[in-house]
Write an enzyme that holds these catalytic residues in place. Structure first.
Site, PDB file in Angstrom:
ATOM      1  N   ASP A  19       0.815  -1.211   0.000  1.00 19.64           N
ATOM      2  CA  ASP A  19       0.000   0.000   0.000  1.00 19.64           C
ATOM      3  C   ASP A  19       0.849   1.262   0.000  1.00 19.64           C
ATOM      4  O   ASP A  19       1.692   1.443   0.882  1.00 19.64           O
ATOM      5  CB  ASP A  19      -0.915  -0.014   1.221  1.00 19.64           C
ATOM      6  CG  ASP A  19      -1.794   1.214   1.283  1.00 19.64           C
ATOM      7  OD1 ASP A  19      -2.426   1.526   0.265  1.00 19.64           O
ATOM      8  OD2 ASP A  19      -1.833   1.857   2.332  1.00 19.64           O
ATOM      9  N   ASP A  39      -2.211   7.058  -5.558  1.00 21.76           N
ATOM     10  CA  ASP A  39      -2.428   6.055  -4.519  1.00 21.76           C
ATOM     11  C   ASP A  39      -2.813   4.720  -5.148  1.00 21.76           C
ATOM     12  O   ASP A  39      -3.715   4.661  -5.984  1.00 21.76           O
ATOM     13  CB  ASP A  39      -3.526   6.542  -3.566  1.00 21.76           C
ATOM     14  CG  ASP A  39      -3.784   5.559  -2.440  1.00 21.76           C
ATOM     15  OD1 ASP A  39      -2.805   5.051  -1.862  1.00 21.76           O
ATOM     16  OD2 ASP A  39      -4.959   5.306  -2.139  1.00 21.76           O
TER      17      ASP A  39
END
Length: 473
Positions: free
Chosen positions: A147, A352
């Site tokens: 992540d 992201d």
């Protein structure tokens, strides 16, 4: 006389339109329609032997000593007994929670002491992609979420005060020869935003997420093994109390820009670079998604944009978005002023991996949506779906024409999106929706749907981000 005057005025206006570019024909591209991906039948096997290789793009020139490559899977690969519609609904629900969490981080809403929560960028404790790697000596292979919106590396550990269900046995640090606790006086412990100490003067950590999920335990160092390549003394949270919706993974490999993320810790080995390429999950291609630590393939057609730094938050990868074109025309109401990162750390645009749908500040989104609707006026409209307000009924069609979309980044980086990256299937009834959404917060987020098919390289040493089209090929 009056009729002649009107004709003359119209001719002058038409010539003006031509000369000013307003009468320029819109640019379109074809979208071959495909269904939502079906849920998996078998659990993916990501456990590589030391002799197994993962092929890099043909343009890559890499040194095995300075480059590390692992395969990625979308989190839906661990989901069973779910329909395609259910998986997509869950994806959008996760997305909504995640965006709220990222926004809270960007506005500085995090804890100041150990008893309060440290908000991570990871909604529901899960990014959208995971890999399989070895933890400890000898290595125990487990699924780990990757992540870019989070920094801390952590894994569930025994003894468990409370552990959620995961696909593999919970890691036992007592069985690892390389596990070592971190003292409270260690520089590593001081790097935590929030830390504590136990009675043995060992460092404690706690990370909480936007939905109330959290992990807490001892801060330690451990050896991680990627396809036979060992990386020693990685600072890692050994979680003894872990609660939430973590979907089978054993823990998290944080890829953020902060100094405790895995890329930052392994920076010297890999030149402070990593990249990933996310394969379109609706595609029939057999090529897997991958992440490369170190030098990766940057094609001749790649473009780069400078990274920006937020003075209040070092986790996120900020970029400058200067505008968006639809059908070959710049949308006039989308200007760089809508995306400015100010001196106080407000606003801005981040890239992201764990957010699916790109969020734009509301004025920018409305201008983009309206321009797309005008260019797609011939498509049959359908009611909105979840967070999408622009959808189309494409039943009985196999291919349609849609306006081309180009995102313009700072430094002259123009990223032309494939049609599959912005008009996506949302059900089994041939409903397709425009995969952008608006946000009332100042933070805009470039999500993973728009990144599909590009190799996105994060070069922290040079402070820039590269986009290579067809980077998964």
């Amino acid at each position: 006389m009056e009729a002649k005057l009107k004709t003359t005025l119209f001719s002058i206006f038409f010539v003006f339109l031509l000369s000013s570019g307003f009468a320029k024909q819109l640019e379109y591209q074809s979208l071959v329609l495909g269904p939502l991906p079906k849920p998996p039948i078998h659990k993916p096997d990501l456990a590589w032997s030391e002799s197994e290789t993962l092929t890099l793009p043909k343009t890559a020139e890499t040194d095995s000593k300075t480059t590390l490559t692992v395969r990625l899977e979308h989190r839906d690969a661990l989901a069973f007994n779910a329909t395609p519609e259910e998986l997509f609904h869950l994806r959008l629900e996760r997305d909504t929670v995640r965006v709220k969490t990222l926004t809270a981080m960007a506005t500085g809403a995090h804890g100041k002491n150990f008893s309060s929560s440290v908000i991570s960028g990871l909604s529901h404790g899960s990014g959208e992609y995971f890999t399989r790697l070895g933890v400890g000596t000898p290595p125990k292979y487990v699924y780990m979420v990757l992540d870019t919106g989070s920094d801390i590396v952590w894994i569930q550990c025994t003894p468990c005060r409370k552990c959620y269900s995961q696909a593999d046995p919970v890691f036992d640090p007592a069985n690892s020869q390389s596990f070592a606790g971190v003292s409270c006086e260690s520089p590593l412990c001081r790097k935590l935003d929030v830390s504590g100490c136990n009675q043995r003067r060992l460092c404690l950590y706690q990370v909480s997420y936007g939905d109330g999920s959290f992990t807490a335990g001892e801060f330690s160092t451990e050896t991680l093994t990627f396809r036979g390549r060992k990386i020693g003394r990685v600072a890692l949270g050994c979680g003894h109390d872990n609660e939430g919706l973590f979907v089978g993974a054993a823990g998290l490999l944080g890829l953020g820009r902060g100094n405790l993320s895995f890329p930052s810790q392994a920076g010297r080995r890999f030149g402070r670079k990593f990249s990933y390429c996310l394969v379109d999950r609706t595609s029939s291609t057999s090529k897997p998604s991958s992440v490369v630590f170190g030098d990766s393939a940057v094609s001749e057609s790649a473009v780069f944009t400078p990274m920006l730094r937020n003075p209040r938050l070092d986790t996120f990868y900020y970029v400058e978005l200067t505008g968006i074109s639809v059908g070959g025309r710049r949308v006039p109401n989308i200007t760089d002023s809508l995306f400015k990162l100010d001196a106080a750390g407000n606003g801005g645009v981040i890239i992201d991996s764990g957010t699916s749908v790109t969020r734009l500040t509301q004025p920018a989104y409305v201008a983009l949506r309206d321009a797309f609707r005008a260019g797609a006026a011939e498509l049959k409209h359908s009611p909105g779906f979840s967070l999408f307000d622009t959808c189309y009924d494409l039943m009985d069609k196999t291919e349609v024409k849609v306006p081309a979309i180009v995102m313009h980044f700072g430094g002259g980086a123009d990223v032309s999106l494939p049609a599959t990256n912005y008009l996506v299937p949302v059900d089994s009834n041939s409903t397709f929706c425009f995969a952008f959404a608006g946000t009332t917060s100042g933070l805009s987020i470039i999500g993973n749907i728009q990144q599909q098919g590009f190799r996105v390289e994060f070069d922290d040493a040079a402070s820039r981000i590269w986009f290579s089209p067809r980077g998964c090929a």
